[in-house]
Design a protein around this motif. Structure first.
Motif, short mmCIF file in Angstrom:
data_model
loop_
_atom_site.label_atom_id
_atom_site.label_comp_id
_atom_site.label_asym_id
_atom_site.label_seq_id
_atom_site.Cartn_x
_atom_site.Cartn_y
_atom_site.Cartn_z
N LEU A 383 0.82 -1.21 0.00
CA LEU A 383 0.00 0.00 0.00
C LEU A 383 0.85 1.26 0.00
O LEU A 383 0.53 2.25 -0.68
CB LEU A 383 -0.93 -0.02 1.22
CG LEU A 383 -2.13 0.93 1.19
CD1 LEU A 383 -2.96 0.74 -0.06
CD2 LEU A 383 -2.99 0.72 2.44
N ASP A 384 1.97 1.24 0.75
CA ASP A 384 2.85 2.41 0.78
C ASP A 384 3.46 2.68 -0.59
O ASP A 384 3.60 3.84 -1.02
CB ASP A 384 3.96 2.23 1.81
CG ASP A 384 3.42 2.24 3.23
OD1 ASP A 384 4.04 1.63 4.11
OD2 ASP A 384 2.35 2.86 3.46
N LYS A 397 -6.54 7.52 5.22
CA LYS A 397 -5.85 6.32 4.76
C LYS A 397 -6.06 5.13 5.70
O LYS A 397 -6.05 3.98 5.27
CB LYS A 397 -4.35 6.60 4.61
CG LYS A 397 -4.01 7.53 3.46
CD LYS A 397 -2.49 7.69 3.33
CE LYS A 397 -2.14 8.59 2.17
NZ LYS A 397 -0.67 8.78 2.06
N LYS A 401 -7.10 1.51 4.43
CA LYS A 401 -6.23 0.35 4.62
C LYS A 401 -7.00 -0.80 5.25
O LYS A 401 -6.91 -1.94 4.78
CB LYS A 401 -5.04 0.74 5.50
CG LYS A 401 -4.06 -0.43 5.75
CD LYS A 401 -2.77 0.05 6.38
CE LYS A 401 -3.00 0.55 7.78
NZ LYS A 401 -1.71 0.83 8.48
N TYR A 405 -7.78 -4.53 3.56
CA TYR A 405 -7.41 -5.78 4.21
C TYR A 405 -8.64 -6.68 4.40
O TYR A 405 -8.57 -7.90 4.22
CB TYR A 405 -6.79 -5.49 5.58
CG TYR A 405 -5.39 -4.93 5.52
CD1 TYR A 405 -4.75 -4.47 6.66
CD2 TYR A 405 -4.69 -4.84 4.32
CE1 TYR A 405 -3.47 -3.94 6.61
CE2 TYR A 405 -3.41 -4.32 4.25
CZ TYR A 405 -2.79 -3.87 5.40
OH TYR A 405 -1.52 -3.37 5.34
N SER A 424 -11.93 2.90 -1.77
CA SER A 424 -11.03 1.77 -1.51
C SER A 424 -10.86 0.91 -2.75
O SER A 424 -9.74 0.51 -3.10
CB SER A 424 -11.57 0.93 -0.35
OG SER A 424 -11.69 1.70 0.82
N HIS A 427 -8.43 1.79 -5.52
CA HIS A 427 -7.00 1.54 -5.34
C HIS A 427 -6.53 0.35 -6.19
O HIS A 427 -5.32 0.18 -6.39
CB HIS A 427 -6.68 1.25 -3.87
CG HIS A 427 -6.64 2.48 -3.01
ND1 HIS A 427 -7.69 3.38 -2.93
CD2 HIS A 427 -5.66 2.98 -2.19
CE1 HIS A 427 -7.37 4.35 -2.08
NE2 HIS A 427 -6.15 4.14 -1.62
N TYR A 566 -6.65 -5.85 11.54
CA TYR A 566 -7.67 -4.80 11.56
C TYR A 566 -8.71 -5.09 12.65
O TYR A 566 -8.92 -6.23 13.03
CB TYR A 566 -8.36 -4.70 10.20
CG TYR A 566 -8.84 -6.01 9.66
CD1 TYR A 566 -10.06 -6.58 10.07
CD2 TYR A 566 -8.10 -6.72 8.72
CE1 TYR A 566 -10.49 -7.79 9.58
CE2 TYR A 566 -8.53 -7.94 8.22
CZ TYR A 566 -9.73 -8.46 8.66
OH TYR A 566 -10.19 -9.66 8.17
#
Length: 575
Positions: A383-384, A397, A401, A405, A424, A427, A566
């Motif tokens: 993701l980074d 973010k 994220k 997930y 989301s 992405h 998460y």
């Protein structure tokens, strides 16, 4: 956490319904510095999540791995900062299978110099062991270890050949796990004690026949007694001796084919001469008995032939009758076709229709859905790295994220924000989204099926390389337990096929239900916890703005690296 060089653990499960790359494991031993530790209490002190760990790369590196398999892990980082209900996360440097599963069976099954696999199969069925993924395994009693074995088509058999060995029992090599059906050997047993026969009765009969056809000048006669069977063993191996002793129990059932009998009679030893003499002396009787059997078979075949001829005649009469009916129907259809216009006019007049049009309107079909798609490359797995490549700034973010997930590991989800969901999904590199709204008058599955759901299912089946998302807004404006019951059955594994079709549910189809806005909660039905106990829940947020995200290269959701656990957002959805 102190330096841990190796972790020995048992694979417990596999995520993403058995298709993912990650899973949970039970730690049974580990090496700290140079110390080998297998004490359960010490293990629990180090791995405080009930000795359980999680990694998302187990089946990526171990493609032939299986549940119940003992593995040796060389760990990288071990993340102990996890949310409640999650296990320690272990980054893998390497992983490999090691040791073998060992099953303790009552000594009565292993007390002879052979192993009766039929009895052991019955014992395994009574214990439901055959339903487990066993791989290669060993038996043990309180004195020895026996094996190796495997299962094929639900039956136990030696790993190779028709025999196994017994081995010396090495307690230092044994790993026993609390509340587990089985134990494990860290290494394969080495010190052999004896060979153990595992032939079935049919295999024993074949073995005995092969012994009878071997030239042995010292054999004068063969009877059905144990003494003469034992005489056959002269010069044989210990394994042959065991098999001959076992075969003596079944000698009365021994049957030789004509070819096998002739083969023995051609031999010039005393046994072959004896068999040939018996054949010659009984030749006429053989012929008489054979002729009687042939005549009997001819009579039986004649009766069968007459029966078949009678059935054929009956079928022919039925076929002629059907042919006559078909010709009559063809004439009737031609008559209707010739008078079609007159029939239509008569129906219109009788119904009071004078505009000449006949039509049917399907009241529940409302194609108000919208499809959004992208065919960009999906090569980024971190993701980074994605944000570093992206020119525009992304807000919130953390929620995105967690959403990604959760999407990676689940196929049936509930959310509160269509904006967060769309931001989301954007992405990803390639995807297709169908957005639809539920109506308050939806009572049956046909309302969902006819309003876009059947179309997204067909598109997902036709293009299995792309993820397809069906987003249903305001799903609780009507009772999902009614119109969405088939989807609930799919998630609960009661059904496996798309409702109303013969197609299996596609793995690349993700269903996301968006609840009614909380500002008009009185209009939406409560979300039933028991109904959606197996669904995943996205971050609960309402104050969120839609953002158009343009990226030439997107994330690969299937290979996305999950670097932290998460939270569980489900409590935010239940009253």
């Amino acid at each position: 956490m102190e330096s841990i060089k190796k972790i020995y653990s048992i694979i417990l499960d596999r995520n993403q319904f058995g298709l993912g790359e990650g899973g949970n494991c039970k730690v049974v031993a580990f090496v700290r510095d140079k110390d080998f530790i297998n004490d359960e209490e010490t293990i629990k002190d180090y791995f405080k999540t009930d000795s359980k760990i999680f990694s998302d790369k187990i089946f990526k590196f171990l493609t032939d791995g299986a549940i119940n398999q003992l593995v040796e892990i060389i760990p990288g980082n071990i993340n102990s900062e996890i949310v409640e209900g999650r296990n320690y996360y272990v980054h893998l440097k390497s992983i490999k299978k090691t040791g073998s599963l060992i099953i303790d069976v009552p000594s009565d099954y292993l007390k002879t110099n052979y192993i009766n696999l039929e009895e052991l199969n019955n014992y395994f069925e009574s214990k439901d062991y055959l339903k487990e993924e066993l791989g290669n395994f060993y038996f043990c009693d309180n004195e020895k270890i026996f094996g190796p074995f495997k299962t094929t088509n639900g039956k136990i058999q030696p790993k190779k050949d028709t025999f196994v060995h017994s081995f010396q029992y090495d307690i230092e090599n044994l790993i026993q796990v609390e509340n587990f059906k089985f134990s494990y050997l860290l290494e394969e047993p080495q010190i052999k004690i004896d060979v153990m026969d595992c032939m079935t009765v049919d295999q024993l009969m074949g073995f005995l026949k092969s012994q009878l056809s071997i030239d042995r000048a010292e054999i004068n006669m063969i009877t059905k007694t144990y003494d003469n069977i034992k005489s056959l063993n002269r010069g044989n191996s210990s394994l042959d001796h065991v098999r001959l002793e076992r075969a003596s129990e079944y000698l009365s059932d021994l049957k030789l084919s004509y070819e096998e009998l002739k083969k023995i009679s051609y031999k010039q030893d005393e046994w072959g001469l004896l068999v040939n003499k018996i054949i010659i002396e009984n030749k006429e009787r053989f012929e008489e008995e054979t002729l009687k059997e042939i005549e009997k078979n001819i009579q039986i075949k004649e009766v069968s032939k007459n029966k078949v001829l009678l059935e054929l005649n009956e079928k022919h009469a039925e076929l002629e009758k059907i042919k006559s009916q078909q010709e009559s129907l063809v004439k009737e259809l031609e008559n209707i076709t010739n008078k079609k216009e007159d029939l239509i006019l008569s129906i219109q007049l009788a119904a009071g229709i004078n505009n000449g049009s006949v039509g049917v309107k399907n009241e529940f079909v409302k194609n108000y859905y919208e499809i959004i798609s992208s065919n960009n490359s999906s090569s980024i797995i971190d993701l980074d790295d994605f944000y570093n490549e992206l020119e525009s700034k992304i807000s919130s973010k953390a929620e995105i994220k967690d959403t990604l997930y959760i999407l990676k590991e689940n196929r049936f989800l509930i959310g509160s924000s269509i904006e967060l969901t769309l931001n989301s999904i954007q992405h990803l590199g390639s995807y297709e989204i169908m957005i639809q709204n539920a109506d308050a008058d939806w009572l049956k599955y046909k309302y969902l099926e006819e309003n876009g759901f059947s179309i997204i299912c067909q598109r997902a089946i036709a293009n299995k390389e792309i993820l397809h998302f069906f987003i249903l807004q305001d799903f609780n404006v009507a009772s999902f337990e009614c119109y969405g019951k088939p989807i609930l059955d799919i998630r609960n594994k009661i059904r496996t096929k798309i409702p109303g079709t013969e197609n299996n549910w596609p793995d690349n189809l993700i269903v996301i239900l968006i609840a009614v806005d909380s500002e008009i909660d009185d209009f939406g039905l409560p979300i039933n916890k028991s109904t959606f106990k197996k669904w995943a829940f996205l971050p609960h947020t309402l104050d969120y703005s839609y953002q158009k995200i343009n990226a030439e290269v997107g994330l690969n959701l299937a290979k996305l690296e999950v670097n932290n656990q998460y939270p569980d957002y489900s409590d935010n959805y239940f009253m």
